[in-house]
Design a protein around this motif. Sequence first.
Motif, short mmCIF file in Angstrom:
data_model
loop_
_atom_site.label_atom_id
_atom_site.label_comp_id
_atom_site.label_asym_id
_atom_site.label_seq_id
_atom_site.Cartn_x
_atom_site.Cartn_y
_atom_site.Cartn_z
N ALA A 1 58.80 -9.44 12.38
CA ALA A 1 60.43 -10.20 12.47
C ALA A 1 60.71 -10.00 10.54
O ALA A 1 61.69 -8.98 10.93
CB ALA A 1 60.64 -11.68 12.36
N GLN A 2 59.28 -9.65 10.00
CA GLN A 2 59.60 -8.81 8.79
C GLN A 2 59.80 -7.58 8.71
O GLN A 2 59.94 -7.07 6.96
CB GLN A 2 59.00 -9.97 7.45
CG GLN A 2 58.87 -11.63 7.23
CD GLN A 2 57.86 -12.13 6.62
OE1 GLN A 2 57.72 -11.00 5.65
NE2 GLN A 2 57.36 -12.99 7.38
N LYS B 1 64.11 -14.96 15.47
CA LYS B 1 64.96 -14.31 15.19
C LYS B 1 66.01 -15.87 14.85
O LYS B 1 66.44 -15.82 13.65
CB LYS B 1 65.37 -13.27 15.07
CG LYS B 1 63.71 -12.48 14.19
CD LYS B 1 65.43 -10.87 13.91
CE LYS B 1 64.31 -9.42 13.28
NZ LYS B 1 64.23 -8.97 13.29
N GLU B 2 66.01 -15.53 16.93
CA GLU B 2 67.56 -16.33 16.34
C GLU B 2 67.34 -17.82 16.46
O GLU B 2 68.01 -18.87 16.05
CB GLU B 2 67.74 -16.08 18.42
CG GLU B 2 68.70 -17.24 18.62
CD GLU B 2 70.27 -16.71 18.12
OE1 GLU B 2 71.08 -17.42 18.65
OE2 GLU B 2 70.56 -15.35 17.61
N ARG C 1 65.11 -19.36 14.40
CA ARG C 1 65.35 -19.13 13.09
C ARG C 1 67.04 -20.18 12.03
O ARG C 1 66.90 -20.92 11.77
CB ARG C 1 64.46 -18.18 12.39
CG ARG C 1 62.93 -18.88 11.90
CD ARG C 1 62.88 -19.55 11.31
NE ARG C 1 61.34 -19.44 11.33
CZ ARG C 1 60.12 -20.19 10.64
NH1 ARG C 1 60.75 -21.23 9.99
NH2 ARG C 1 59.22 -19.76 11.12
N ARG C 2 67.12 -18.62 13.08
CA ARG C 2 69.05 -18.73 12.56
C ARG C 2 69.28 -20.39 12.93
O ARG C 2 70.35 -21.40 12.21
CB ARG C 2 69.45 -17.75 13.26
CG ARG C 2 70.68 -17.87 13.06
CD ARG C 2 71.96 -16.70 13.74
NE ARG C 2 71.80 -17.10 14.74
CZ ARG C 2 72.48 -18.24 15.41
NH1 ARG C 2 73.84 -18.69 14.71
NH2 ARG C 2 72.75 -18.51 16.80
N ASP D 1 64.68 -12.18 4.77
CA ASP D 1 65.56 -11.10 5.76
C ASP D 1 66.47 -11.65 6.86
O ASP D 1 66.85 -12.84 6.50
CB ASP D 1 64.38 -10.64 6.89
CG ASP D 1 64.84 -9.33 7.96
OD1 ASP D 1 65.40 -8.61 7.77
OD2 ASP D 1 63.66 -9.62 8.23
N VAL E 1 69.46 -11.58 9.25
CA VAL E 1 68.97 -11.67 10.72
C VAL E 1 70.95 -10.81 11.14
O VAL E 1 71.43 -12.29 11.13
CB VAL E 1 68.82 -12.75 11.64
CG1 VAL E 1 69.55 -12.57 12.79
CG2 VAL E 1 67.44 -13.17 10.89
N THR F 1 73.87 -11.31 13.40
CA THR F 1 74.41 -12.28 14.53
C THR F 1 75.58 -11.29 14.85
O THR F 1 75.93 -12.23 15.79
CB THR F 1 74.43 -13.67 14.64
OG1 THR F 1 75.05 -14.35 13.84
CG2 THR F 1 72.92 -13.70 14.05
#
Length: 218
Positions: free
Chosen positions: A14-15, A57-58, A60-61, A103, A105, A107
């Motif tokens: 993801a990074q 990623k989602e 983590r958000r 990073d 993300v 959205t």
Amino acid sequence: MPKVNKEEYLALRAQGVSKKETAKRLGTSIASLETYWFGKWGIKNNAGEEVEIARFKESRRESKQEAPNSPREPHVHVIEMQERTQPQMIDFEVTISGEPSRDEVPTLPVRLTQEQADALRLVLQIQQPDEIVLSHSATFIITQNRWKDALDPLNDLTMDEMIRALYFGYEIARTPEEQLLQEFEQAEGRYGADSIAFRTGLQMAVEILGHKVQGVNA
């Protein structure tokens, strides 16, 4: 065979860390990842890996949104659209082996035309999202096939746009005529006594440009 943690793998990917470098950091090889660990994690191919990274990623958000005392997210102004989800841009932080990295993300929901949205709804009736991602990747990478007939509008979506539309939501952009009509209809609530002058100004502008907008000057 060293044990590889799926979450650590996805965090590195993801990074933007390459698959080769990720395997090296986790003490394994690309061959072991693709022949053993991907199968163990239910990842069938590269498209499936992209989906898992997007889901990571989602997650983590969402976890950062739920965390107490989290910093206020910056406000992002977006023109009002149909079927929109809440737009926002946030950061997430992942720490691997004591090395913090950051990073962004994105959205903001993808903007689709009405034709693209209709085509996406249609294909969702016959395929699961991961199957759609795989089919869409074939139009760009593998066989260069194209979506046909009613699904043709999907050919204009990039892989990133397709994944975000399927997993993060999308919005349908209004046409200029629809936006003018909305402004005209909402003028009284927004401007009160000045709404007559505002509406008249809209009508004059549309007439000068030589357009006819149903509900405004037609």
